[in-house]
Write an enzyme that holds these catalytic residues in place. Sequence first.
Site, PDB file in Angstrom:
ATOM      1  N   CYS A 131       0.823  -1.200   0.000  1.00  0.00           N
ATOM      2  CA  CYS A 131       0.000   0.000   0.000  1.00  0.00           C
ATOM      3  C   CYS A 131       0.860   1.255   0.000  1.00  0.00           C
ATOM      4  CB  CYS A 131      -0.913  -0.028   1.228  1.00  0.00           C
ATOM      5  SG  CYS A 131      -1.898   1.460   1.385  1.00  0.00           S
ATOM      6  N   CYS A 134      -0.450   4.083   2.215  1.00  0.00           N
ATOM      7  CA  CYS A 134      -0.209   3.910   3.656  1.00  0.00           C
ATOM      8  C   CYS A 134       1.265   4.169   3.998  1.00  0.00           C
ATOM      9  CB  CYS A 134      -0.540   2.488   4.114  1.00  0.00           C
ATOM     10  SG  CYS A 134      -2.004   1.783   3.375  1.00  0.00           S
ATOM     11  N   ASP A 135       2.168   3.690   3.156  1.00  0.00           N
ATOM     12  CA  ASP A 135       3.577   3.641   3.564  1.00  0.00           C
ATOM     13  C   ASP A 135       4.526   4.513   2.739  1.00  0.00           C
ATOM     14  OD1 ASP A 135       2.809   1.661   5.367  1.00  0.00           O
ATOM     15  OD2 ASP A 135       3.079   0.078   3.876  1.00  0.00           O
TER      16      ASP A 135
END
Length: 309
Positions: A131, A134-135
């Site tokens: 992701c 997300c990261d």
Amino acid sequence: MEKVVVIGSGCAGWTAALYTARANLRPLVLLGNQPGGLLTTTSIVENFPGFPEGVDGYELMARMQKQAERFGARASFSAAEKVDFSKRPFALTVDGEQIETETVIIATGASHRRLGVPGEDLLETKGVTYCATCDGALPMFRNQPLVVVGGGDSACEEALYLTRFGSEIFLVHRRNMLRASKIMAERTLSNPGIKPVWDSVVTEILDPIQDKVTGVKLRHLKAGGESVLNCAGVFVAVGHVPSTDIFKGQIEMDTHGYILPRRGAATNVPGVFVAGDCADRVYRQAVTAAGMGCAAAIEAERFLSAENQ
Ligand code: NAP
């Protein structure tokens, strides 16, 4: 005793909850391990009708939940561990407790497919991720070469997003043509920060001994031969697998684990309905999941009314 339990809280789940709530069935929504579903990990959703400027995936899901709750849907921060569809009322084991329900709407969606190569498991959260939203902004990825694996819309989205952080983005795809929609493919291939690596697969992620990602081993599928591409992160976007393990043996599914809908959103078990990515290997869009959630809710309502006549 519940009238309707919705298992899952993505687009399909919350739309099913909205419709069953408006039918006064007070649905109980089991949020699952990823409340809001996969869409919460997307940055901007540009193709959900009604949002001409696009909408943040997390915000879209929060709005869907609020809308369903306004009409009486109840959210439970829990996940179904086991189901028994052999007799009615159906029995669900949820966080160790038993719940009985007259109908069930399965909307458990899908999870990220893994590459299944050496190094992937050992380096997850140490440079291997599923992701970018997300990261991607983590310090370990800043101004570093990054690899995205896959050729679909998700891979393109990840690669485009990562151009904000990485020094260069390598898009590794096993063919020489993207599967992504035209608009996403064009945007990706015209971005100077993204370098496609065609006809290639990742065979290993390096380097577990250093406890961080330092590169990937690639095999060229046409020319043969292996090479190493240095990078600080590997973003895997090679599709999804349906999240249907707990339903195995309880309901009809295909060999890949997708639940087989019959006549719209019904299943082979009367009183169990299905919606979204756990039953759809073709369209897999937020709006089609929502549409199927609506259909499942209408089917559940009709099923209950027919029984009570
Ligand atoms: P997808 O369309 O199934 O694409 C998966 C990609 O991964 C394909 O290019 C496939 O290669 C490749 N792949 C599969 N297994 C692999 C393996 N073991 N090793 C290497 N490569 C592998 O999945 P997705 O991109 O996650 O998209 C899923 C659905 O969501 C689609 O319907 C998509 O349109 C939708 N979506 C839409 C948007 C958007 O509209 N902005 C964003 C994200 C997702 P092949 O091409 O060779 O099969």
